[in-house]
Design a protein around this motif. Structure first.
Motif, PDB file in Angstrom:
ATOM      1  N   ALA A 131      -9.432  -6.718  -3.774  1.00  0.00           N
ATOM      2  CA  ALA A 131      -8.114  -6.777  -4.226  1.00  0.00           C
ATOM      3  C   ALA A 131      -7.643  -5.845  -5.341  1.00  0.00           C
ATOM      4  O   ALA A 131      -8.415  -5.027  -5.849  1.00  0.00           O
ATOM      5  N   LEU A 178       7.662 -15.326  -0.561  1.00  0.00           N
ATOM      6  CA  LEU A 178       6.777 -14.326   0.120  1.00  0.00           C
ATOM      7  C   LEU A 178       6.877 -14.187   1.332  1.00  0.00           C
ATOM      8  O   LEU A 178       6.893 -13.167   2.181  1.00  0.00           O
ATOM      9  N   PRO A 213      -3.466  -4.538  -7.124  1.00  0.00           N
ATOM     10  CA  PRO A 213      -2.123  -4.862  -7.630  1.00  0.00           C
ATOM     11  C   PRO A 213      -1.277  -5.042  -6.277  1.00  0.00           C
ATOM     12  O   PRO A 213      -1.315  -4.320  -5.230  1.00  0.00           O
ATOM     13  N   PHE A 214      -0.333  -6.010  -6.290  1.00  0.00           N
ATOM     14  CA  PHE A 214       0.750  -6.021  -5.154  1.00  0.00           C
ATOM     15  C   PHE A 214       1.321  -4.789  -4.873  1.00  0.00           C
ATOM     16  O   PHE A 214       1.407  -4.518  -3.750  1.00  0.00           O
ATOM     17  N   TRP A 215       1.964  -4.162  -5.878  1.00  0.00           N
ATOM     18  CA  TRP A 215       2.648  -2.913  -5.426  1.00  0.00           C
ATOM     19  C   TRP A 215       1.750  -2.041  -4.919  1.00  0.00           C
ATOM     20  O   TRP A 215       1.974  -1.052  -3.992  1.00  0.00           O
ATOM     21  N   ALA A 257       7.804 -10.987   3.374  1.00  0.00           N
ATOM     22  CA  ALA A 257       6.849 -10.458   4.661  1.00  0.00           C
ATOM     23  C   ALA A 257       7.752 -10.120   5.845  1.00  0.00           C
ATOM     24  O   ALA A 257       7.429  -9.078   6.656  1.00  0.00           O
ATOM     25  N   ALA A 308      -2.330  -6.227   5.697  1.00  0.00           N
ATOM     26  CA  ALA A 308      -2.857  -6.957   4.550  1.00  0.00           C
ATOM     27  C   ALA A 308      -4.309  -7.132   4.682  1.00  0.00           C
ATOM     28  O   ALA A 308      -4.896  -7.100   3.610  1.00  0.00           O
ATOM     29  N   THR A 315      -7.155  -5.825   2.565  1.00  0.00           N
ATOM     30  CA  THR A 315      -7.735  -6.564   1.450  1.00  0.00           C
ATOM     31  C   THR A 315      -9.582  -6.684   1.841  1.00  0.00           C
ATOM     32  O   THR A 315     -10.247  -6.705   0.883  1.00  0.00           O
ATOM     33  N   GLU A 366       6.903 -20.332  -3.956  1.00  0.00           N
ATOM     34  CA  GLU A 366       6.409 -18.913  -4.083  1.00  0.00           C
ATOM     35  C   GLU A 366       6.199 -18.600  -2.681  1.00  0.00           C
ATOM     36  O   GLU A 366       6.428 -17.140  -2.318  1.00  0.00           O
ATOM     37  N   MET A 379      -0.827  -2.599  -3.158  1.00  0.00           N
ATOM     38  CA  MET A 379      -1.162  -3.085  -1.562  1.00  0.00           C
ATOM     39  C   MET A 379      -0.079  -2.734  -0.775  1.00  0.00           C
ATOM     40  O   MET A 379      -0.278  -2.292   0.514  1.00  0.00           O
ATOM     41  N   ILE A 380       1.189  -2.621  -1.184  1.00  0.00           N
ATOM     42  CA  ILE A 380       2.267  -2.186  -0.292  1.00  0.00           C
ATOM     43  C   ILE A 380       2.150  -1.024  -0.035  1.00  0.00           C
ATOM     44  O   ILE A 380       2.446  -0.366   1.041  1.00  0.00           O
ATOM     45  N   ILE A 437      -3.109 -15.411   1.855  1.00  0.00           N
ATOM     46  CA  ILE A 437      -3.109 -15.369   0.509  1.00  0.00           C
ATOM     47  C   ILE A 437      -3.661 -16.312  -0.361  1.00  0.00           C
ATOM     48  O   ILE A 437      -3.864 -16.024  -1.601  1.00  0.00           O
TER      49      ILE A 437
END
Length: 283
Positions: free
Chosen positions: A229, A7, A231-233, A11, A220, A224, A3, A235-236, A82
């Motif tokens: 915190a 990632l 969701p990943f989408w 990145a 990131a 953060t 994973e 944060m993008i 992460i």
């Protein structure tokens, strides 16, 4: 581990895409068409297939090793981020990157890269906002572990508003590492490409990869630390928005001299220190 590798690959491509967006936004603000946003990805692929060589005047071991160290530093920083590790470790990686800039410039033997290396040492004095960022975050949260900071924000609200001066400090760090930034004295036009002018072919491709990882980690981390915190989408999306604001500043502000760069960041550090003392007394 698989994973993390996936990632890491994401990145790299996302960081290169952010650099492409950065160039595109600057061009549009300056009323130029600009390159496509995937241009930096194409550049990196292009360099990967070009002839790779080492200058005769270079220190061969250092010339190669410093590139691998650059990738290792930001890969490690991404892993710490992460996994919710210590903020101090990430900032330690950041300070190691200053050594990479200096070593990259000195390793080739070129006068242009040597000037870039000298300026990298000078610009290290302008990294004082890092210290006050750490201090103010610890003042509010009582911890420097990223996972515990986000847990504190979940219970007490995001840090962006209550620690705004610290957020501005970290934003200045991100701005200083952006291409075409008013603070980017180590990559000024009079130095050609700055400290990595002589690194070509595969070496340049790997430096592009390290630079992409650095951009992703810093954005990131900012997201953060000061927005908690998410969701990943989401944060993008937030990272892209922050990158666009950086691009806007780079497009409208002229490049500063090394003296002015250090002065501005030093003055802001003093301001944040005063803010920190006031908040310490209040809390």
């Amino acid at each position: 581990m698989i994973e993390f590798i996936l990632l890491l690959i994401f990145a790299v491509f996302f960081g290169l895409l952010l650099h492409g967006i950065h160039r595109k936004v600057i061009a549009r603000i300056q009323q130029r068409p600009g390159p496509p946003i995937w241009q930096e990805i194409l550049h990196t692929l292009k360099f990967s297939f070009k002839q790779t060589w080492i200058p005769r005047t270079a220190s061969q071991v250092m010339f190669v090793a410093i590139v691998l160290i650059a990738i290792a530093i930001w890969t490690g920083a991404l892993y710490v981020l992460i996994t919710g590790g210590s903020l101090l470790i990430i900032f330690a990686f950041y300070m190691l990157h200053k050594i990479v800039e200096h070593g990259t410039g000195l390793s080739s033997g070129s006068p242009y890269t040597k000037f870039g290396a000298i300026r990298s040492v000078m610009s290290a004095a302008a990294e004082l906002p890092l210290l006050v960022t750490v201090a103010v975050i610890y003042l509010f949260t009582g911890t420097l572990k990223i996972s515990e900071i986000t847990a504190w924000e979940s219970a007490n609200g995001i840090l962006f508003f209550v620690a705004l001066p610290a957020a501005v400090s970290l934003y200045l760090i991100i701005l200083s590492k952006a291409h075409y930034s008013p603070f980017s004295v180590i990559e000024a036009k009079e130095l050609v490409s700055g400290y990595w002018t002589e690194h070509f072919g595969g070496w340049r491709a790997m430096l592009n990869i390290a630079d992409a990882l650095k951009t992703v980690v810093l954005l990131a981390l900012f997201t953060t630390l000061f927005f908690g915190a998410m969701p990943f989408w989401l944060m993008i999306i937030v990272m892209v928005i922050i990158m666009i604001t950086v691009s806007f500043v780079c497009a409208v502000c002229p490049m500063l001299t090394p003296y002015n760069t250090v002065t501005i960041q030093f003055v802001w550090t003093v301001v944040v220190c005063i803010y920190g003392i006031i908040m310490w007394v209040i809390l």
